[in-house]
Design a protein around this motif. Structure first.
Motif, PDB file in Angstrom:
ATOM      1  N   LYS A 238      -0.971  12.393 -15.261  1.00 20.62           N
ATOM      2  CA  LYS A 238      -0.904  10.953 -15.528  1.00 20.62           C
ATOM      3  C   LYS A 238       0.511  10.526 -15.904  1.00 20.62           C
ATOM      4  CE  LYS A 238      -5.694  10.168 -16.597  1.00 20.62           C
ATOM      5  NZ  LYS A 238      -6.660   9.492 -17.432  1.00 20.62           N
ATOM      6  N   ALA A 239       1.178  11.340 -16.709  1.00 22.15           N
ATOM      7  CA  ALA A 239       2.560  11.022 -17.095  1.00 22.15           C
ATOM      8  C   ALA A 239       3.478  11.061 -15.874  1.00 22.15           C
ATOM      9  CB  ALA A 239       3.038  11.992 -18.162  1.00 22.15           C
ATOM     10  N   PHE A 240       3.268  12.045 -15.003  1.00 22.50           N
ATOM     11  CA  PHE A 240       4.072  12.163 -13.792  1.00 22.50           C
ATOM     12  C   PHE A 240       3.929  10.902 -12.939  1.00 22.50           C
ATOM     13  CE2 PHE A 240       4.708  13.310  -9.362  1.00 22.50           C
ATOM     14  CZ  PHE A 240       5.910  14.014  -9.412  1.00 22.50           C
ATOM     15  N   CYS A 241       2.680  10.441 -12.753  1.00 19.38           N
ATOM     16  CA  CYS A 241       2.442   9.257 -11.923  1.00 19.38           C
ATOM     17  C   CYS A 241       2.990   7.986 -12.574  1.00 19.38           C
ATOM     18  CB  CYS A 241       0.955   9.111 -11.623  1.00 19.38           C
ATOM     19  SG  CYS A 241       0.365  10.309 -10.421  1.00 19.38           S
ATOM     20  N   ARG A 242       2.920   7.901 -13.885  1.00 14.31           N
ATOM     21  CA  ARG A 242       3.477   6.724 -14.557  1.00 14.31           C
ATOM     22  C   ARG A 242       4.997   6.676 -14.422  1.00 14.31           C
ATOM     23  NH1 ARG A 242       0.042   5.641 -20.066  1.00 14.31           N
ATOM     24  NH2 ARG A 242      -1.923   5.306 -18.985  1.00 14.31           N
ATOM     25  N   PHE A 243       5.627   7.825 -14.437  1.00 11.76           N
ATOM     26  CA  PHE A 243       7.085   7.871 -14.370  1.00 11.76           C
ATOM     27  C   PHE A 243       7.594   7.734 -12.936  1.00 11.76           C
ATOM     28  CE2 PHE A 243      11.208  10.072 -14.489  1.00 11.76           C
ATOM     29  CZ  PHE A 243      11.827   9.300 -15.466  1.00 11.76           C
ATOM     30  N   PHE A 244       7.019   8.491 -12.003  1.00 13.58           N
ATOM     31  CA  PHE A 244       7.503   8.519 -10.627  1.00 13.58           C
ATOM     32  C   PHE A 244       6.694   7.654  -9.662  1.00 13.58           C
ATOM     33  CE2 PHE A 244       9.014  12.665 -12.248  1.00 13.58           C
ATOM     34  CZ  PHE A 244      10.363  12.477 -12.043  1.00 13.58           C
ATOM     35  N   GLY A 245       5.503   7.243 -10.048  1.00 14.72           N
ATOM     36  CA  GLY A 245       4.643   6.465  -9.163  1.00 14.72           C
ATOM     37  C   GLY A 245       3.631   7.365  -8.472  1.00 14.72           C
ATOM     38  N   HIS A 246       2.558   6.759  -8.014  1.00 10.97           N
ATOM     39  CA  HIS A 246       1.487   7.513  -7.360  1.00 10.97           C
ATOM     40  C   HIS A 246       1.901   7.941  -5.956  1.00 10.97           C
ATOM     41  CE1 HIS A 246      -1.530   6.701 -10.419  1.00 10.97           C
ATOM     42  NE2 HIS A 246      -1.122   5.440 -10.444  1.00 10.97           N
ATOM     43  N   LYS A 247       1.352   9.040  -5.500  1.00 16.90           N
ATOM     44  CA  LYS A 247       1.542   9.544  -4.140  1.00 16.90           C
ATOM     45  C   LYS A 247       0.207   9.386  -3.421  1.00 16.90           C
ATOM     46  CE  LYS A 247       5.571  11.103  -5.329  1.00 16.90           C
ATOM     47  NZ  LYS A 247       6.688  10.225  -5.212  1.00 16.90           N
ATOM     48  N   PHE A 248      -0.031   8.210  -2.858  1.00 18.31           N
ATOM     49  CA  PHE A 248      -1.327   7.898  -2.266  1.00 18.31           C
ATOM     50  C   PHE A 248      -1.475   8.487  -0.872  1.00 18.31           C
ATOM     51  CE2 PHE A 248      -1.280   4.243  -5.287  1.00 18.31           C
ATOM     52  CZ  PHE A 248      -2.452   4.555  -5.935  1.00 18.31           C
ATOM     53  N   LYS A 249      -2.691   8.938  -0.578  1.00 22.15           N
ATOM     54  CA  LYS A 249      -3.065   9.331   0.774  1.00 22.15           C
ATOM     55  C   LYS A 249      -4.314   8.524   1.138  1.00 22.15           C
ATOM     56  CE  LYS A 249      -5.936  13.186  -0.699  1.00 22.15           C
ATOM     57  NZ  LYS A 249      -6.232  14.594  -0.608  1.00 22.15           N
ATOM     58  N   THR A 250      -4.468   8.207   2.403  1.00 15.68           N
ATOM     59  CA  THR A 250      -5.611   7.430   2.864  1.00 15.68           C
ATOM     60  C   THR A 250      -6.845   8.315   2.904  1.00 15.68           C
ATOM     61  OG1 THR A 250      -4.153   6.068   4.220  1.00 15.68           O
ATOM     62  CG2 THR A 250      -6.509   5.999   4.728  1.00 15.68           C
ATOM     63  N   VAL A 251      -7.895   7.867   2.230  1.00 11.99           N
ATOM     64  CA  VAL A 251      -9.141   8.612   2.176  1.00 11.99           C
ATOM     65  C   VAL A 251     -10.133   8.056   3.186  1.00 11.99           C
ATOM     66  CG1 VAL A 251     -11.105   9.247   0.704  1.00 11.99           C
ATOM     67  CG2 VAL A 251      -8.813   9.127  -0.249  1.00 11.99           C
ATOM     68  N   ARG A 252     -10.189   6.727   3.308  1.00 10.50           N
ATOM     69  CA  ARG A 252     -11.182   6.100   4.170  1.00 10.50           C
ATOM     70  C   ARG A 252     -10.638   4.790   4.722  1.00 10.50           C
ATOM     71  NH1 ARG A 252     -16.492   3.603   1.685  1.00 10.50           N
ATOM     72  NH2 ARG A 252     -16.805   2.113   3.330  1.00 10.50           N
ATOM     73  N   LYS A 253     -10.843   4.560   5.989  1.00 12.46           N
ATOM     74  CA  LYS A 253     -10.459   3.309   6.622  1.00 12.46           C
ATOM     75  C   LYS A 253     -11.678   2.395   6.619  1.00 12.46           C
ATOM     76  CE  LYS A 253      -8.846   1.437  10.969  1.00 12.46           C
ATOM     77  NZ  LYS A 253      -8.526   1.740  12.363  1.00 12.46           N
ATOM     78  N   VAL A 254     -11.619   1.298   5.883  1.00 14.94           N
ATOM     79  CA  VAL A 254     -12.736   0.356   5.792  1.00 14.94           C
ATOM     80  C   VAL A 254     -12.730  -0.538   7.024  1.00 14.94           C
ATOM     81  CG1 VAL A 254     -13.780  -1.468   4.413  1.00 14.94           C
ATOM     82  CG2 VAL A 254     -12.633   0.433   3.280  1.00 14.94           C
ATOM     83  N   THR A 255     -11.623  -1.201   7.285  1.00 11.65           N
ATOM     84  CA  THR A 255     -11.411  -2.007   8.495  1.00 11.65           C
ATOM     85  C   THR A 255      -9.993  -1.720   8.968  1.00 11.65           C
ATOM     86  OG1 THR A 255     -10.520  -3.948   7.364  1.00 11.65           O
ATOM     87  CG2 THR A 255     -12.918  -3.849   7.611  1.00 11.65           C
ATOM     88  N   ASP A 256      -9.526  -2.518   9.928  1.00  5.87           N
ATOM     89  CA  ASP A 256      -8.145  -2.350  10.377  1.00  5.87           C
ATOM     90  C   ASP A 256      -7.147  -2.699   9.270  1.00  5.87           C
ATOM     91  OD1 ASP A 256      -8.864  -1.497  12.888  1.00  5.87           O
ATOM     92  OD2 ASP A 256      -8.788  -3.512  13.768  1.00  5.87           O
ATOM     93  N   HIS A 257      -7.555  -3.572   8.339  1.00  7.34           N
ATOM     94  CA  HIS A 257      -6.642  -4.057   7.313  1.00  7.34           C
ATOM     95  C   HIS A 257      -6.896  -3.457   5.931  1.00  7.34           C
ATOM     96  CE1 HIS A 257      -5.216  -6.928  10.223  1.00  7.34           C
ATOM     97  NE2 HIS A 257      -6.454  -7.334  10.433  1.00  7.34           N
ATOM     98  N   PHE A 258      -8.098  -2.984   5.668  1.00  8.54           N
ATOM     99  CA  PHE A 258      -8.458  -2.464   4.349  1.00  8.54           C
ATOM    100  C   PHE A 258      -8.701  -0.965   4.409  1.00  8.54           C
ATOM    101  CE2 PHE A 258      -9.657  -6.923   4.040  1.00  8.54           C
ATOM    102  CZ  PHE A 258      -9.072  -7.267   2.841  1.00  8.54           C
ATOM    103  N   LYS A 259      -8.145  -0.258   3.413  1.00 10.51           N
ATOM    104  CA  LYS A 259      -8.300   1.189   3.328  1.00 10.51           C
ATOM    105  C   LYS A 259      -8.547   1.571   1.879  1.00 10.51           C
ATOM    106  CE  LYS A 259      -5.201   1.936   7.154  1.00 10.51           C
ATOM    107  NZ  LYS A 259      -3.827   2.085   7.526  1.00 10.51           N
TER     108      LYS A 259
END
Length: 79
Positions: free
Chosen positions: A14-35
Motif C-alpha cells: 500500500k505504501a509503495f502504491c501511494r508513493f509511486f502510483g498503482h500499476k494497473f492491468k486490465t482484468v475485464r473488458k465491460v464494453t469498448d469504453h469501460f474496463k
C-alpha cells in the motif's frame, strides 16, 4: 506464512502504491469504453468513470458494470 510478515507485506504494498502510483492491468473488458482493472502490486480494483478516470470499484459499480456488459452483449448479438 507468519501473520506479521503477511501484514508487513500488505503495508509495504500500500505504501509503495501511494508513493509511486498503482500499476494497473486490465482484468475485464465491460464494453469498448469501460474496463475493470486490478493493481499488480496491492491488488486493489478499479474501473473507468464517464470521463475515463480510474475510480475505486465498489459493489454498486460491479453491479452496474455487470448489467452494462449484459446489455452490450445483447446488442452485439442483435447486430
Amino acid at each position: 506464512m507468519n501473520p506479521l510478515t503477511s501484514r508487513h507485506n500488505v503495508l509495504f504494498e500500500k505504501a509503495f502504491c501511494r508513493f509511486f502510483g498503482h500499476k494497473f492491468k486490465t482484468v475485464r473488458k465491460v464494453t469498448d469504453h469501460f474496463k475493470e482493472f486490478e493493481c499488480k502490486v496491492c491488488h486493489c480494483h478499479a474501473t473507468n468513470d464517464v470521463k475515463g478516470n480510474k475510480i475505486h470499484l465498489s459493489d454498486e459499480l460491479k453491479d452496474i458494470n455487470k448489467t452494462l456488459n449484459q446489455l452490450y452483449q445483447k446488442r452485439q448479438v442483435a447486430l
